[in-house]
Design an enzyme around this catalytic site. Sequence first.
Site, PDB file in Angstrom:
ATOM      1  N   PRO A  94     -39.397 -45.928  56.092  1.00 29.16           N
ATOM      2  CA  PRO A  94     -38.892 -44.898  57.007  1.00 29.16           C
ATOM      3  C   PRO A  94     -37.439 -44.510  56.721  1.00 29.16           C
ATOM      4  O   PRO A  94     -36.755 -45.195  55.959  1.00 29.16           O
ATOM      5  CB  PRO A  94     -38.991 -45.581  58.379  1.00 29.16           C
ATOM      6  CG  PRO A  94     -38.876 -47.041  58.082  1.00 29.16           C
ATOM      7  CD  PRO A  94     -39.503 -47.245  56.742  1.00 29.16           C
ATOM      8  N   GLU A 162     -49.035 -42.361  46.085  1.00 28.55           N
ATOM      9  CA  GLU A 162     -50.272 -41.872  46.700  1.00 28.55           C
ATOM     10  C   GLU A 162     -50.090 -40.442  47.198  1.00 28.55           C
ATOM     11  O   GLU A 162     -49.082 -40.145  47.837  1.00 28.55           O
ATOM     12  CB  GLU A 162     -50.664 -42.803  47.863  1.00 28.55           C
ATOM     13  CG  GLU A 162     -51.982 -42.466  48.482  1.00 28.55           C
ATOM     14  CD  GLU A 162     -53.060 -42.242  47.428  1.00 28.55           C
ATOM     15  OE1 GLU A 162     -53.342 -43.164  46.646  1.00 28.55           O
ATOM     16  OE2 GLU A 162     -53.602 -41.127  47.359  1.00 28.55           O
ATOM     17  N   PHE A 163     -51.063 -39.589  46.897  1.00 30.51           N
ATOM     18  CA  PHE A 163     -50.956 -38.173  47.276  1.00 30.51           C
ATOM     19  C   PHE A 163     -51.930 -37.777  48.374  1.00 30.51           C
ATOM     20  O   PHE A 163     -52.085 -36.588  48.666  1.00 30.51           O
ATOM     21  CB  PHE A 163     -51.165 -37.283  46.041  1.00 30.51           C
ATOM     22  CG  PHE A 163     -50.108 -37.470  44.988  1.00 30.51           C
ATOM     23  CD1 PHE A 163     -48.864 -36.869  45.128  1.00 30.51           C
ATOM     24  CD2 PHE A 163     -50.331 -38.268  43.873  1.00 30.51           C
ATOM     25  CE1 PHE A 163     -47.865 -37.053  44.170  1.00 30.51           C
ATOM     26  CE2 PHE A 163     -49.347 -38.453  42.910  1.00 30.51           C
ATOM     27  CZ  PHE A 163     -48.111 -37.846  43.054  1.00 30.51           C
ATOM     28  N   LYS A 217     -43.342 -37.998  43.120  1.00 30.41           N
ATOM     29  CA  LYS A 217     -43.893 -38.096  44.484  1.00 30.41           C
ATOM     30  C   LYS A 217     -42.973 -37.382  45.483  1.00 30.41           C
ATOM     31  O   LYS A 217     -43.420 -36.575  46.300  1.00 30.41           O
ATOM     32  CB  LYS A 217     -44.076 -39.575  44.859  1.00 30.41           C
ATOM     33  CG  LYS A 217     -44.472 -39.817  46.286  1.00 30.41           C
ATOM     34  CD  LYS A 217     -45.819 -39.202  46.648  1.00 30.41           C
ATOM     35  CE  LYS A 217     -45.988 -39.137  48.145  1.00 30.41           C
ATOM     36  NZ  LYS A 217     -47.203 -38.474  48.566  1.00 30.41           N
ATOM     37  N   GLY A 270     -45.239 -31.599  60.677  1.00 31.08           N
ATOM     38  CA  GLY A 270     -44.921 -32.929  61.190  1.00 31.08           C
ATOM     39  C   GLY A 270     -45.435 -33.948  60.194  1.00 31.08           C
ATOM     40  O   GLY A 270     -45.626 -33.639  59.013  1.00 31.08           O
ATOM     41  N   CYS A 273     -44.089 -38.170  56.580  1.00 28.39           N
ATOM     42  CA  CYS A 273     -43.514 -38.171  55.231  1.00 28.39           C
ATOM     43  C   CYS A 273     -42.672 -36.970  54.827  1.00 28.39           C
ATOM     44  O   CYS A 273     -41.664 -37.147  54.160  1.00 28.39           O
ATOM     45  CB  CYS A 273     -44.622 -38.403  54.213  1.00 28.39           C
ATOM     46  SG  CYS A 273     -45.305 -40.050  54.392  1.00 28.39           S
ATOM     47  N   LYS A 276     -39.043 -37.232  56.063  1.00 22.20           N
ATOM     48  CA  LYS A 276     -38.412 -38.443  55.525  1.00 22.20           C
ATOM     49  C   LYS A 276     -38.176 -38.320  54.018  1.00 22.20           C
ATOM     50  O   LYS A 276     -37.119 -38.680  53.510  1.00 22.20           O
ATOM     51  CB  LYS A 276     -39.300 -39.641  55.861  1.00 22.20           C
ATOM     52  CG  LYS A 276     -39.478 -40.674  54.780  1.00 22.20           C
ATOM     53  CD  LYS A 276     -40.358 -41.811  55.225  1.00 22.20           C
ATOM     54  CE  LYS A 276     -41.709 -41.872  54.548  1.00 22.20           C
ATOM     55  NZ  LYS A 276     -41.711 -42.078  53.114  1.00 22.20           N
TER      56      LYS A 276
END
Length: 459
Positions: A94, A162-163, A217, A270, A273, A276
């Site tokens: 986070p 990871e996507f 990523k 929202g 990820c 962030k």
Amino acid sequence: MKIKNICCIGAGYVGGPTMAVIAKNNPNINITIVDINADRIAAWNDSDLSKLPIFEPGLAEIIKSNRNKNLFFSTDINTAINNSEMIFISVHTPTKTYGKGKGMASDLKYIELCARNIAEVAKTDKIVVEKSTLPVRTAETIKSILHNSGSDFKFDILSNPEFLAEGTAVNDLLNPDRVLIGGESDEAIECLANIYKSWVPQEKILTTNLWSSELSKLTANAFLAQRISSINSISELCEQTGANVNEVAKAIGMDSRIGSKFLHASVGFGGSCFQKDILNLVYIAKSYGLNEVADYWEQVILMNDHQKRRFSDRLIKTLYNTVSGKKIGMLGWAFKKDTNDTRESAAIYVTDHLLNEQANISVYDPKVPHNKIQTDLNYLNTRTEDENEAGVSTSSSPYDALKDAHAVAIMTEWDEFKTYDWKKIYADMKKPAFIFDGRNILEKSEMEKIGFEYYSIGQ
Ligand code: NAD
Ligand code: UGA
């Protein structure tokens, strides 16, 4: 090395579905997902599949067929690490809420704890896979911890971001656009690629150096979020000029160089990820002194905040500049449809703005319970728990949530919202009855025919 046992640290939105799909496609590999959160592990082990901690279409079926065969959930982290040749780190990363980089940098304490845990207990060579989304060059930190642990064993570090998107996680995992593996050891890369090859076509498995993989990523999420902020910026211009944002999105999306996906104007993105990861990108750019790069990406976040704010401002202005004491029915609390995840959902911020104006909010979401909504509001720390309880109620029926409301705010694009008896909803609401469609899912002309005053994003 042939991989027979995998440990995944972190039984969350990524660890759970990702390992379930690997287990489904690799019946000869035993996978143990571990977590420090005993409640979460108990929920993954619950025989009642409706109690799984994560709702994802198609996930319960895979859990049902693989759990306790080659897929295990446990709190015994050390044993799982020891028994495995490959360890995925899938813990959360986070935004930091304290100290240097507060509000921007990723908090890597959970990642570091995992690396230290592996270093302490490993009794054989390990391949350590970064599954979490991490700042570029984090593998250096992990390497340093593992290689300076005094252990005699060999640790290879891979980046395998990871996507998947929530709500479509199982399908995304079964049919990925690509699998990305970054690393320094060809042998380690091949071990991981072989696991994916059991269901992913070879040409979709892309290998790069560690730093390209880590940075790809963050870049992918930044580009996706940028498209949403771009169309949302145009939505405001549409509202001023009589252009319709859906028509504009369709017109530009038909240009194959632009493409049609991720152009749905909305009340704002929202999820745990996008914000962030962009903040993290901004922080990294700043830390290298690249201020123009940082400012460029920060604008994506500023536009998203503006979009949420302007949605609630428009609602208040339209309701004759006051919502004090008025009931506002809210459809949807999750950050998108088909998930129970509410992290950074626009609904939280819109509710907060409306509560500042003394509105009474009445929420219906098919997957989010009352206590989760209250926790999200309490986390903002803008008012007391009692005030949030008094200001926000929850109904298990959308019709109850909207009865006697002055306005409906549609926050999530759940399909079921389109199937409601809107005539009945209209009859039970205060008049004039307003709809603020933050997802553009209802037909303006149909709603107006019923009698609603209908406002959507960018129309
Ligand atoms: P999450 O919060 O759902 O799950 C993380 C889990 O890790 C928690 O259950 C927590 O208890 C556990 N954990 C933390 N520290 C631990 C430790 N030391 N030992 C054992 N368990 C520990 O997070 P998530 O949504 O699954 O995200 C994980 C990572 O994947 C993040 O970096 C995120 O950016 C990335 N990601 C998420 C998504 C998504 O859709 N949620 C998609 C792609 C990538
Ligand atoms: C996103 C990415 O799509 C994934 O590839 C990535 O793996 C993941 O973040 C991650 O790293 O966590 P996710 O946040 O689960 O996935 O869901 P998205 O479908 O991307 O939606 C994000 C937000 O954008 C939602 O609030 C959604 O409603 C909103 N959105 C999406 C729009 O407002 N308009 C669009 O056109 C698309």
